[in-house]
Design a protein around this motif. Structure first.
Motif, PDB file in Angstrom:
ATOM      1  N   TYR A   1      93.893  18.227  90.728  1.00  0.00           N
ATOM      2  CA  TYR A   1      93.873  19.014  89.497  1.00  0.00           C
ATOM      3  C   TYR A   1      92.818  20.110  89.578  1.00  0.00           C
ATOM      4  CZ  TYR A   1      93.409  20.182  84.554  1.00  0.00           C
ATOM      5  OH  TYR A   1      93.351  20.843  83.365  1.00  0.00           O
ATOM      6  N   ALA A   2      91.643  19.775  90.074  1.00  0.00           N
ATOM      7  CA  ALA A   2      90.564  20.764  90.176  1.00  0.00           C
ATOM      8  C   ALA A   2      90.937  21.895  91.125  1.00  0.00           C
ATOM      9  CB  ALA A   2      89.277  20.085  90.640  1.00  0.00           C
ATOM     10  N   LEU A   3      91.522  21.558  92.255  1.00  0.00           N
ATOM     11  CA  LEU A   3      91.920  22.608  93.207  1.00  0.00           C
ATOM     12  C   LEU A   3      93.018  23.485  92.607  1.00  0.00           C
ATOM     13  CD1 LEU A   3      91.828  20.548  96.510  1.00  0.00           C
ATOM     14  CD2 LEU A   3      90.231  22.329  95.785  1.00  0.00           C
ATOM     15  N   TRP A   4      93.949  22.882  91.872  1.00  0.00           N
ATOM     16  CA  TRP A   4      94.992  23.682  91.228  1.00  0.00           C
ATOM     17  C   TRP A   4      94.393  24.625  90.190  1.00  0.00           C
ATOM     18  CZ3 TRP A   4      96.369  23.421  85.998  1.00  0.00           C
ATOM     19  CH2 TRP A   4      97.423  24.264  85.645  1.00  0.00           C
ATOM     20  N   VAL A   5      93.482  24.101  89.364  1.00  0.00           N
ATOM     21  CA  VAL A   5      92.876  24.930  88.319  1.00  0.00           C
ATOM     22  C   VAL A   5      92.128  26.104  88.941  1.00  0.00           C
ATOM     23  CG1 VAL A   5      91.047  24.969  86.569  1.00  0.00           C
ATOM     24  CG2 VAL A   5      92.747  23.158  86.550  1.00  0.00           C
ATOM     25  N   MET A   6      91.366  25.843  89.965  1.00  0.00           N
ATOM     26  CA  MET A   6      90.517  26.905  90.525  1.00  0.00           C
ATOM     27  C   MET A   6      91.298  27.932  91.331  1.00  0.00           C
ATOM     28  SD  MET A   6      86.963  25.026  91.541  1.00  0.00           S
ATOM     29  CE  MET A   6      87.694  24.185  92.914  1.00  0.00           C
ATOM     30  N   PHE A   7      92.353  27.509  92.023  1.00  0.00           N
ATOM     31  CA  PHE A   7      93.009  28.423  92.950  1.00  0.00           C
ATOM     32  C   PHE A   7      94.403  28.864  92.519  1.00  0.00           C
ATOM     33  CE2 PHE A   7      89.721  26.410  95.476  1.00  0.00           C
ATOM     34  CZ  PHE A   7      89.083  27.550  95.932  1.00  0.00           C
ATOM     35  N   SER A   8      94.774  28.581  91.280  1.00  0.00           N
ATOM     36  CA  SER A   8      96.029  29.125  90.760  1.00  0.00           C
ATOM     37  C   SER A   8      95.793  30.586  90.373  1.00  0.00           C
ATOM     38  CB  SER A   8      96.488  28.311  89.550  1.00  0.00           C
ATOM     39  OG  SER A   8      95.548  28.420  88.504  1.00  0.00           O
ATOM     40  N   GLU A   9      96.866  31.275  90.027  1.00  0.00           N
ATOM     41  CA  GLU A   9      96.731  32.680  89.638  1.00  0.00           C
ATOM     42  C   GLU A   9      95.835  32.853  88.412  1.00  0.00           C
ATOM     43  OE1 GLU A   9      99.447  36.470  88.222  1.00  0.00           O
ATOM     44  OE2 GLU A   9     100.412  34.755  89.169  1.00  0.00           O
ATOM     45  N   PRO A  10      95.999  32.044  87.356  1.00  0.00           N
ATOM     46  CA  PRO A  10      95.068  32.183  86.233  1.00  0.00           C
ATOM     47  C   PRO A  10      93.614  31.881  86.625  1.00  0.00           C
ATOM     48  CG  PRO A  10      96.989  30.943  85.542  1.00  0.00           C
ATOM     49  CD  PRO A  10      97.089  31.115  87.028  1.00  0.00           C
ATOM     50  N   GLY A  11      93.421  30.969  87.576  1.00  0.00           N
ATOM     51  CA  GLY A  11      92.064  30.684  88.044  1.00  0.00           C
ATOM     52  C   GLY A  11      91.438  31.896  88.713  1.00  0.00           C
ATOM     53  N   GLY A  12      92.243  32.637  89.469  1.00  0.00           N
ATOM     54  CA  GLY A  12      91.736  33.856  90.091  1.00  0.00           C
ATOM     55  C   GLY A  12      91.300  34.884  89.060  1.00  0.00           C
ATOM     56  N   VAL A  13      92.036  34.953  87.960  1.00  0.00           N
ATOM     57  CA  VAL A  13      91.682  35.902  86.898  1.00  0.00           C
ATOM     58  C   VAL A  13      90.422  35.438  86.180  1.00  0.00           C
ATOM     59  CG1 VAL A  13      92.424  36.886  84.698  1.00  0.00           C
ATOM     60  CG2 VAL A  13      94.043  36.707  86.578  1.00  0.00           C
ATOM     61  N   VAL A  14      90.354  34.153  85.827  1.00  0.00           N
ATOM     62  CA  VAL A  14      89.234  33.635  85.047  1.00  0.00           C
ATOM     63  C   VAL A  14      87.915  33.751  85.821  1.00  0.00           C
ATOM     64  CG1 VAL A  14      88.270  31.508  84.061  1.00  0.00           C
ATOM     65  CG2 VAL A  14      90.630  32.140  83.598  1.00  0.00           C
ATOM     66  N   PHE A  15      87.954  33.578  87.132  1.00  0.00           N
ATOM     67  CA  PHE A  15      86.738  33.663  87.926  1.00  0.00           C
ATOM     68  C   PHE A  15      86.433  35.085  88.411  1.00  0.00           C
ATOM     69  CE2 PHE A  15      87.368  29.081  88.292  1.00  0.00           C
ATOM     70  CZ  PHE A  15      86.080  28.639  88.111  1.00  0.00           C
ATOM     71  N   SER A  16      87.229  36.055  88.030  1.00  0.00           N
ATOM     72  CA  SER A  16      87.015  37.425  88.506  1.00  0.00           C
ATOM     73  C   SER A  16      85.892  38.106  87.734  1.00  0.00           C
ATOM     74  CB  SER A  16      88.304  38.248  88.385  1.00  0.00           C
ATOM     75  OG  SER A  16      88.599  38.487  87.030  1.00  0.00           O
ATOM     76  N   LEU A  17      85.354  39.141  88.324  1.00  0.00           N
ATOM     77  CA  LEU A  17      84.284  39.913  87.698  1.00  0.00           C
ATOM     78  C   LEU A  17      84.787  40.625  86.445  1.00  0.00           C
ATOM     79  CD1 LEU A  17      81.343  40.759  87.931  1.00  0.00           C
ATOM     80  CD2 LEU A  17      82.080  42.667  89.346  1.00  0.00           C
ATOM     81  N   GLY A  18      86.025  41.104  86.473  1.00  0.00           N
ATOM     82  CA  GLY A  18      86.586  41.781  85.312  1.00  0.00           C
ATOM     83  C   GLY A  18      86.722  40.871  84.104  1.00  0.00           C
ATOM     84  N   TYR A  19      87.038  39.609  84.339  1.00  0.00           N
ATOM     85  CA  TYR A  19      87.179  38.673  83.228  1.00  0.00           C
ATOM     86  C   TYR A  19      85.823  38.379  82.588  1.00  0.00           C
ATOM     87  CZ  TYR A  19      89.068  34.861  80.444  1.00  0.00           C
ATOM     88  OH  TYR A  19      89.464  34.069  79.407  1.00  0.00           O
ATOM     89  N   ARG A  20      84.767  38.443  83.391  1.00  0.00           N
ATOM     90  CA  ARG A  20      83.429  38.275  82.830  1.00  0.00           C
ATOM     91  C   ARG A  20      83.159  39.356  81.786  1.00  0.00           C
ATOM     92  NH1 ARG A  20      78.850  38.020  87.093  1.00  0.00           N
ATOM     93  NH2 ARG A  20      80.549  37.012  88.177  1.00  0.00           N
ATOM     94  N   GLY A  21      83.622  40.580  82.078  1.00  0.00           N
ATOM     95  CA  GLY A  21      83.498  41.660  81.103  1.00  0.00           C
ATOM     96  C   GLY A  21      84.330  41.405  79.859  1.00  0.00           C
ATOM     97  N   VAL A  22      85.526  40.848  80.047  1.00  0.00           N
ATOM     98  CA  VAL A  22      86.380  40.498  78.904  1.00  0.00           C
ATOM     99  C   VAL A  22      85.684  39.451  78.040  1.00  0.00           C
ATOM    100  CG1 VAL A  22      88.548  39.367  78.275  1.00  0.00           C
ATOM    101  CG2 VAL A  22      88.534  41.126  80.042  1.00  0.00           C
TER     102      VAL A  22
END
Length: 166
Positions: free
Chosen positions: A114-135
């Motif tokens: 579950y943890a690997l799916w959460v972190m490396f799915s497409e939404p995980g890539g967005v949530v951990f991105s620098l741009g999302y930090r700005g959001v």
């Protein structure tokens, strides 16, 4: 020329709809990622307490206990804090830790997968991105409701970890 083997980059600007729409779209996944940070910190805290308990009861010498704490507790604790702050480096660094959980059948296999799916799915890539930090900084009032799956996973993790320590 672009590298065909380069991993895809998540760009928040490509999602459209502004910061509120982006945050609303990924808020539940953000809550899952934050729960993983809490899980990492909780598991490491329990391991640290077990090591300290052994030292206090004389089953392990203090010098080896301090070495184990420095090697086995400090790095995962830092990764857990990084996951709580949704840092990209924590996502990459947590992967081997959650991969090792896969070998603790059955609860660890479930939690690690579950943890690997959460972190490396497409939404995980967005949530951990620098741009999302700005959001996130632009939308501080938007909060995630507690997902039933997150509460269930945290309960299973707590029961499983407690059963390992007993």
């Amino acid at each position: 020329m672009t590298n065909p083997y380069e991993p895809p980059r998540a760009d928040v600007d490509d999602l459209g709809g502004g910061p509120q729409a982006t945050r609303a779209r990924f808020i539940q996944h953000e809550a899952r990622c934050l729960a993983l940070g809490c899980l990492a910190i909780g598991l490491v805290t329990l391991v640290g307490l077990a090591l300290l308990s052994d030292a206090l009861h004389g089953r392990r010498p203090w010098d080896s206990t301090l070495v184990y704490l420095a090697i086995c507790v400090a790095p995962p604790l830092a990764v857990g804090v990084g996951l709580l702050k949704l840092r990209e480096w924590a996502r990459v660094t947590a992967a081997p830790l959650f991969f090792l959980l896969l070998f603790l059948f059955p609860i660890g296999t479930f939690l690690g997968g579950y943890a690997l799916w959460v972190m490396f799915s497409e939404p995980g890539g967005v949530v951990f991105s620098l741009g999302y930090r700005g959001v996130r900084s632009q939308t501080p009032t938007i909060r995630a409701s507690r997902a039933p799956s997150v509460a269930m996973i945290m309960t299973v993790a707590a029961i499983g970890t407690a059963s390992l320590l007993i």
